[in-house]
Design a protein around this motif. Structure first.
Motif, PDB file in Angstrom:
ATOM      1  N   GLY A   1      -2.659  -7.910   4.920  1.00 58.26           N
ATOM      2  CA  GLY A   1      -2.171  -7.353   6.085  1.00 58.26           C
ATOM      3  C   GLY A   1      -2.970  -6.049   6.666  1.00 58.26           C
ATOM      4  N   THR A   2      -2.463  -5.605   7.645  1.00 55.55           N
ATOM      5  CA  THR A   2      -3.314  -4.472   8.369  1.00 55.55           C
ATOM      6  C   THR A   2      -2.236  -3.352   8.887  1.00 55.55           C
ATOM      7  OG1 THR A   2      -4.954  -5.972   9.244  1.00 55.55           O
ATOM      8  CG2 THR A   2      -4.715  -4.010  10.259  1.00 55.55           C
ATOM      9  N   PRO A   3      -1.374  -3.534   9.925  1.00 52.46           N
ATOM     10  CA  PRO A   3      -0.564  -2.469  10.345  1.00 52.46           C
ATOM     11  C   PRO A   3       0.711  -2.147   9.794  1.00 52.46           C
ATOM     12  CG  PRO A   3       0.176  -4.554  11.309  1.00 52.46           C
ATOM     13  CD  PRO A   3      -1.035  -4.755  10.237  1.00 52.46           C
ATOM     14  N   GLU A   4       1.489  -0.966  10.161  1.00 57.94           N
ATOM     15  CA  GLU A   4       2.571  -0.297   9.421  1.00 57.94           C
ATOM     16  C   GLU A   4       3.534  -1.310   9.386  1.00 57.94           C
ATOM     17  OE1 GLU A   4       6.097   2.867  10.621  1.00 57.94           O
ATOM     18  OE2 GLU A   4       4.667   1.837  12.388  1.00 57.94           O
ATOM     19  N   PHE A   5       3.713  -2.229  10.023  1.00 57.51           N
ATOM     20  CA  PHE A   5       4.584  -3.408   9.733  1.00 57.51           C
ATOM     21  C   PHE A   5       4.428  -4.178   8.534  1.00 57.51           C
ATOM     22  CE2 PHE A   5       6.839  -7.702  10.018  1.00 57.51           C
ATOM     23  CZ  PHE A   5       7.883  -7.300  11.006  1.00 57.51           C
ATOM     24  N   ALA A   6       3.122  -4.328   8.135  1.00 50.44           N
ATOM     25  CA  ALA A   6       2.875  -5.084   6.964  1.00 50.44           C
ATOM     26  C   ALA A   6       2.758  -4.107   5.671  1.00 50.44           C
ATOM     27  CB  ALA A   6       1.325  -5.806   7.161  1.00 50.44           C
ATOM     28  N   ALA A   7       2.438  -3.077   6.059  1.00 50.48           N
ATOM     29  CA  ALA A   7       2.553  -2.140   5.011  1.00 50.48           C
ATOM     30  C   ALA A   7       4.174  -1.675   4.406  1.00 50.48           C
ATOM     31  CB  ALA A   7       2.054  -0.515   5.412  1.00 50.48           C
ATOM     32  N   SER A   8       4.961  -2.036   5.308  1.00 52.07           N
ATOM     33  CA  SER A   8       6.227  -1.990   4.779  1.00 52.07           C
ATOM     34  C   SER A   8       6.607  -3.293   3.734  1.00 52.07           C
ATOM     35  CB  SER A   8       7.410  -2.041   6.060  1.00 52.07           C
ATOM     36  OG  SER A   8       8.641  -1.887   5.799  1.00 52.07           O
ATOM     37  N   GLN A   9       6.200  -4.298   4.085  1.00 52.50           N
ATOM     38  CA  GLN A   9       6.578  -5.493   3.439  1.00 52.50           C
ATOM     39  C   GLN A   9       5.770  -5.329   1.911  1.00 52.50           C
ATOM     40  OE1 GLN A   9       8.513  -7.177   5.224  1.00 52.50           O
ATOM     41  NE2 GLN A   9       7.990  -5.920   6.799  1.00 52.50           N
ATOM     42  N   LEU A  10       4.611  -4.841   2.134  1.00 50.35           N
ATOM     43  CA  LEU A  10       3.796  -4.707   0.816  1.00 50.35           C
ATOM     44  C   LEU A  10       4.571  -3.753  -0.003  1.00 50.35           C
ATOM     45  CD1 LEU A  10       1.499  -5.055  -1.218  1.00 50.35           C
ATOM     46  CD2 LEU A  10       0.319  -3.146   0.246  1.00 50.35           C
ATOM     47  N   GLU A  11       5.219  -2.724   0.492  1.00 55.55           N
ATOM     48  CA  GLU A  11       6.060  -1.537  -0.425  1.00 55.55           C
ATOM     49  C   GLU A  11       7.131  -2.529  -1.075  1.00 55.55           C
ATOM     50  OE1 GLU A  11       5.840   1.269  -1.296  1.00 55.55           O
ATOM     51  OE2 GLU A  11       4.383   2.446   0.157  1.00 55.55           O
ATOM     52  N   ALA A  12       7.840  -3.476  -0.207  1.00 53.48           N
ATOM     53  CA  ALA A  12       9.125  -4.082  -0.728  1.00 53.48           C
ATOM     54  C   ALA A  12       8.848  -5.036  -1.758  1.00 53.48           C
ATOM     55  CB  ALA A  12       9.456  -4.878   0.458  1.00 53.48           C
ATOM     56  N   ILE A  13       7.560  -5.869  -1.669  1.00 53.50           N
ATOM     57  CA  ILE A  13       7.049  -6.693  -2.740  1.00 53.50           C
ATOM     58  C   ILE A  13       6.669  -5.953  -3.995  1.00 53.50           C
ATOM     59  CG2 ILE A  13       5.017  -8.226  -3.636  1.00 53.50           C
ATOM     60  CD1 ILE A  13       4.812  -8.965  -0.632  1.00 53.50           C
TER      61      ILE A  13
END
Length: 321
Positions: free
Chosen positions: A7-19
């Motif tokens: 992933g790259t942007p803020e949107f993807a960073a949020s999903q990484l945090e959730a995982i």
């Protein structure tokens, strides 16, 4: 399960945090190389890289996804699953690698709005509903079999930025639920082709938006222009050009508008209507577009009254069609 995350942007960073919050092991994160940004052209890391580093995760930033050293490194992690959110298209040598496949989270209700800008295009087209889809990656972009969908209403005044944030929050739950379905062997993937044929859909694409796509077409209806502006707000932003009596042209970003009635308006179509102090409207064939928030090149975004105080704009100025 071991998950390598792309992933790259803020949107993807949020999903990484959730995982990570759900307790899954992430042996590595793949993101784009650092690049210069801003006026100072200082090197900028992606939001996903910054998130990974906060959690002490290894970060891979390949220039070329088919690079043999990168592919070999990916294999060394022995991941069960790859998860992709807002990243580049992966070659088959990558997405076919993990035993449980590679999944993607897309910000639309597939098969509608395949492409790089689904949030923007949904609002521009006046949709009242969108959502998220998780699907299994295959050879074509955004065409893989669907695992899960969640719907989200689009408010009448909602901007692309507001919809982005709402979908990002919803996505935290959707991505974790999808991974659990895969982990528990509960996936019943649905072919997008079967949905298209069953529902006889006419597909609406969501291609990448370039600056030349951002100029307002003043020949369209007021509602279409209103949706266009909010669909590009705050980024990349709708553009309009206006010309003063001396021939000077200003290229302006418009972030917010309102629809106004044309009742009693005697100004010609495509002319400007203003008191030169508090309001600015563009007269259309069916209505008027009232400009609320605007930005001139080299200056900050501002409310229209503040802009008018400095612009010395009058009804002698013209919209460039």
């Amino acid at each position: 399960m071991k998950i390598v995350y792309f992933g790259t942007p803020e949107f993807a960073a949020s999903q990484l945090e959730a995982i990570l919050a759900a307790g899954y092991e992430v042996p590595a994160v793949v993101t784009t190389p650092d690049k210069p940004a801003g006026r100072g052209k200082q090197m900028h890391s992606s939001e996903v890289k910054e998130c990974a580093l906060r959690h002490g995760l290894p970060v891979l930033q390949p220039e070329k996804l088919k690079d043999e050293a990168f592919v070999k490194r990916l294999r060394s992690f022995n991941a069960d699953l790859f998860v992709v959110v807002a990243f580049r298209m992966l070659p088959e040598v990558i997405w076919s690698m993990p035993p449980k496949g590679t999944i993607n989270l897309h910000a639309s209700l597939l098969p509608q709005y395949r492409g790089a800008a689904p949030i923007n295009h949904a609002i521009i087209n006046g949709e009242t509903e969108t959502g998220l889809t998780t699907f299994i990656l295959d050879k074509e972009i955004d065409t893989g079999a669907m695992i899960m969908q969640e719907k989200l209403a689009i408010g009448e005044t909602m901007t692309a930025g507001e919809l982005h944030d709402a979908l990002m929050t919803l996505g935290n739950d959707v991505i974790v639920k999808t991974i659990k379905k895969i982990e528990n062997g509960e996936v019943k993937a649905l072919s997008q082709t079967s949905v298209i044929e069953k529902e006889k859909l006419t597909l609406k694409p969501a291609p990448k938006i370039f600056k030349e796509d951002c100029y307002i077409d003043w020949h369209k209806s007021g509602k279409e222009i209103y949706d266009f502006v909010r669909g590009l707000s705050p980024y990349p932003a709708a553009h309009a050009k206006i010309q003063n009596p001396n021939g000077e042209i200003l290229d302006l970003k418009i972030f917010k508008t309102e629809l106004a009635s044309k009742d009693g308006v005697k100004n010609e179509v495509f002319s400007l209507k203003t008191d030169e102090k508090t309001y600015l409207e563009v007269v259309l064939g069916d209505s008027c577009i009232k400009i609320i928030e605007i930005q001139q090149a080299g200056k900050k975004a501002m409310q229209i009254a503040e802009f008018l105080r400095g612009a010395r704009l009058s009804e002698d100025w013209k919209i460039v069609l």
